[in-house]
Write an enzyme that holds these catalytic residues in place. Structure first.
Site, PDB file in Angstrom:
ATOM      1  N   HIS A 113      -3.469   5.474   3.188  1.00 44.98           N
ATOM      2  CA  HIS A 113      -5.005   5.289   3.077  1.00 44.98           C
ATOM      3  C   HIS A 113      -3.890   3.693   3.177  1.00 44.98           C
ATOM      4  O   HIS A 113      -4.608   2.780   3.614  1.00 44.98           O
ATOM      5  CB  HIS A 113      -4.572   4.799   1.586  1.00 44.98           C
ATOM      6  CG  HIS A 113      -5.272   3.457   0.273  1.00 44.98           C
ATOM      7  ND1 HIS A 113      -5.646   2.312   0.685  1.00 44.98           N
ATOM      8  CD2 HIS A 113      -6.571   3.785  -0.063  1.00 44.98           C
ATOM      9  CE1 HIS A 113      -5.864   1.387  -0.139  1.00 44.98           C
ATOM     10  NE2 HIS A 113      -7.047   2.378   0.392  1.00 44.98           N
TER      11      HIS A 113
ATOM     12  N   ASP B 250       0.570  -1.506   0.051  1.00 46.37           N
ATOM     13  CA  ASP B 250       0.335   0.263   0.288  1.00 46.37           C
ATOM     14  C   ASP B 250       0.850   0.822  -0.151  1.00 46.37           C
ATOM     15  O   ASP B 250       1.821   1.141  -0.554  1.00 46.37           O
ATOM     16  CB  ASP B 250      -0.981   0.062   1.255  1.00 46.37           C
ATOM     17  CG  ASP B 250      -2.509   1.008   0.593  1.00 46.37           C
ATOM     18  OD1 ASP B 250      -2.673   2.016   0.832  1.00 46.37           O
ATOM     19  OD2 ASP B 250      -3.138  -0.282   0.207  1.00 46.37           O
TER      20      ASP B 250
ATOM     21  N   SER C 149     -11.000  -1.315  -0.530  1.00 46.70           N
ATOM     22  CA  SER C 149      -9.679  -1.207  -0.036  1.00 46.70           C
ATOM     23  C   SER C 149     -10.065  -1.908   1.758  1.00 46.70           C
ATOM     24  O   SER C 149      -9.253  -1.849   2.507  1.00 46.70           O
ATOM     25  CB  SER C 149      -9.286   0.132   0.552  1.00 46.70           C
ATOM     26  OG  SER C 149      -9.555   0.424  -1.279  1.00 46.70           O
TER      27      SER C 149
END
Length: 565
Positions: A204, A161, A369
């Protein structure tokens, strides 16, 4: 944009060459080729093929043996037909048989890779900042997402990520610091040339990581270790080769599970295996489970025009997760669907996550996600009960024993949402060798370093008071009963707590001294250092570490002192 032409023959090779590294910027007029040869291919033939292309070898990523060759961009190569994939015995024929194409990849994608296209995390705009993160998530479905109790086996989860947030010189968000295995971190993004810099400059990755470990956090367990592998930059974009490097690194560090909340879209379904699938096949042979996000574009990813990777990869070790609504487990309005491509759904709407420190507090956010790491976290918790990796048993427990939802019929393979308690119950019937139950232990450990002034009165008593959130206390009297504490000595105190104690609720301790004022009693003593830890029978977690010269002097009217986290 870096363009990459894919040349591959059959599988991968392991050969001598450059170690995996971050590629240097692509000069004008150049293209990068991802080149894969079968194991055992003669190096002289490989060199001959590279020479014919006029290419230089920029990098090799192990264990897949994925090579990057850099050469002049001549536009087209004579004799090559787009998407003419085939298995090649002679690598010198590769250029005449396989062609890649230049293509930009949109949000949330991993190109299947004839090109080193951009990859990106699938983001949504539904983000709500909160001052605190909900205990588990905002769904009200905690019971369906929690594996409790945990087993005894340690599990390692690699997260491909944007990295993990660095809050101080040692590294991480306070919630994640007990779980992160920074010694094995790696950067393959183009954010920096430093391969150990996994600082999350987007947010994120930090959010995804908080979802993976939230069940372990709730139970106060450190059995799960997360390894940040940064493959996306501050704009949540990366490259295909970076994803391949990330998968390779996860295998090298012997990760049990790999979470990939990254997707890539292609408009043509390739013939034969893609490089992502080939690398995933190597992970499958090693028993590694890969959990991938399905995407957030409301499209049917079974259709060729909506295909994306790694979600559409034909890999037996992968679970593809779609985003359900948080409360009633309906399909989220933005969720991708696919009766053939998506395995099951998990909450991906209104999910509580931890945000970057610069934002403060937590966030309520949405997207596949966060559905994927929900399943990755459950899989990690289930693995703590298994004697070894068993992909068939693990996938059986998760996929076969979910909750059937009529609304999901035709939208995923199983028509189900995840149900963690039932998955745990059915592990053995799915073929897993389940470890014997762990005897529950709850202890508080207090190390007391005495200063220059000892406690010499055997009739003088020290009380330990454990402080909990909400004002609750638990007292242990006479922790030095009939003992003198000599100057500069270390006193190790160990006390058992009630079995239902939530160790995360402990906020500090208080030490109280009661001098007896009898013949032979003392009137003072010095405390130079106090270290407080907790033990759940599997993991000892440091909670408090304070020192001074002295840290506190128990004398006169100062007979009591609190030490808090």
């Amino acid at each position: 944009m870096r363009n990459i032409l894919l040349i591959f023959a059959c599988l991968f090779c392991l050969s001598a060459g450059l170690n995996a590294q971050i590629l240097s910027p692509l000069p004008p007029g150049k293209i990068d080729l991802i080149v894969l040869f079968p194991p055992g291919t003669n190096e002289a033939n490989i060199a001959r093929c590279r020479t014919e292309l006029g290419a230089t070898e920029e990098s090799i990523s192990f264990p897949s043996g994925t090579r990057v060759w850099r050469m002049a961009d001549t536009g087209t190569i004579k004799g090559i037909t787009p998407f003419s994939y085939s298995f090649i015995k002679n690598p010198t024929d590769a250029v005449g048989r396989v062609q890649g194409r230049t293509n930009g990849v949109g949000v949330g994608i991993v190109s299947y890779v004839q090109i080193n296209t951009k990859t990106q995390a699938p983001l949504t705009s539904t983000i709500k900042k909160t001052s605190d993160l909900p205990q588990f998530n905002s769904c009200g479905l905690d019971g369906e997402l929690m594996v409790s109790p945990l087993g005894s086996r340690n599990v390692k989860v690699a997260i491909l990520d944007t990295g993990l947030e660095h809050k101080d010189i040692e590294g991480l968000h306070p919630v994640l610091k007990h779980f992160a295995l920074l010694s094995e971190r790696r950067n393959f993004s183009t954010s920096t040339r430093d391969m150990t810099n996994v600082k999350d400059d987007h947010g994120h990755g930090t959010a995804v990581a908080s979802v993976v470990v939230r069940g372990f956090m709730e139970l106060g367990s450190n059995l799960c270790q997360i390894v940040p592998i940064k493959v996306l930059d501050k704009t949540a974009q990366g490259t295909l080769y970076g994803i391949i490097q990330g998968l390779d690194h996860a295998m090298n560090i012997k990760a049990d599970i790999i979470n990939i909340s990254v997707v890539s879209q292609e408009k043509t379904r390739p013939k034969g295996k893609t490089p992502i699938e080939m690398v995933m096949n190597i992970a499958e042979a090693r028993g590694i489970l890969i959990v991938s996000a399905a995407g957030n574009d409301s499209q049917n990813i079974d259709l060729d025009e909506n295909i994306r990777y790694p979600a559409c990869a034909q890999s037996k070790n992968q679970i593809v997760v779609g985003a359900a609504t948080c409360y009633n487990e309906n399909v989220a309005s933005f969720a991708s669907v696919g009766q053939l491509s998506i395995d099951l759904f998990a909450p991906g709407e209104g999910v509580g996550v931890y945000s970057l420190a610069r934002i403060g507090g937590g966030e309520i956010t949405s997207g596949s996600s966060f559905a994927a790491p929900t399943v990755a976290g459950v899989a990690a918790a289930l693995l703590t009960h298994m004697s070894s990796r068993n992909l068939v048993a693990l996938k059986c427990a998760i996929l076969e024993w979910g909750t059937t939802r009529s609304i999901l019929a035709g939208k995923c393979v199983t028509g189900k949402t995840i149900h963690a308690p039932r998955a745990l119950e059915k592990l053995a019937s799915c073929g897993a060798v389940v470890l014997p139950p762990v005897v529950s232990v709850r202890e508080i450990l207090v190390d007391i370093q005495i200063g220059a002034d000892p406690l010499l009165g055997a009739t003088d008593m020290v009380k330990l008071v454990v402080l909990f959130s909400g004002g609750k206390t638990l007292e242990f009297d006479k922790i030095n009963f009939k003992q003198n504490w000599a100057a500069n000595s270390l006193q190790k105190i160990r006390r058992t707590l009630p079995a239902d104690t939530n160790l995360n609720d402990i906020v500090g301790i208080r030490l109280e001294t009661k001098f007896s004022n009898t013949i032979g009693s003392d009137t003072s003593w010095d405390l130079n250092r106090v270290i407080v830890s907790t033990n759940d029978g599997r993991t000892v977690i440091p909670r408090i570490n304070q020192s001074g010269a002295p840290l506190h002097r128990f004398a006169g009217g100062s007979f009591s002192r609190e030490f808090r986290r």
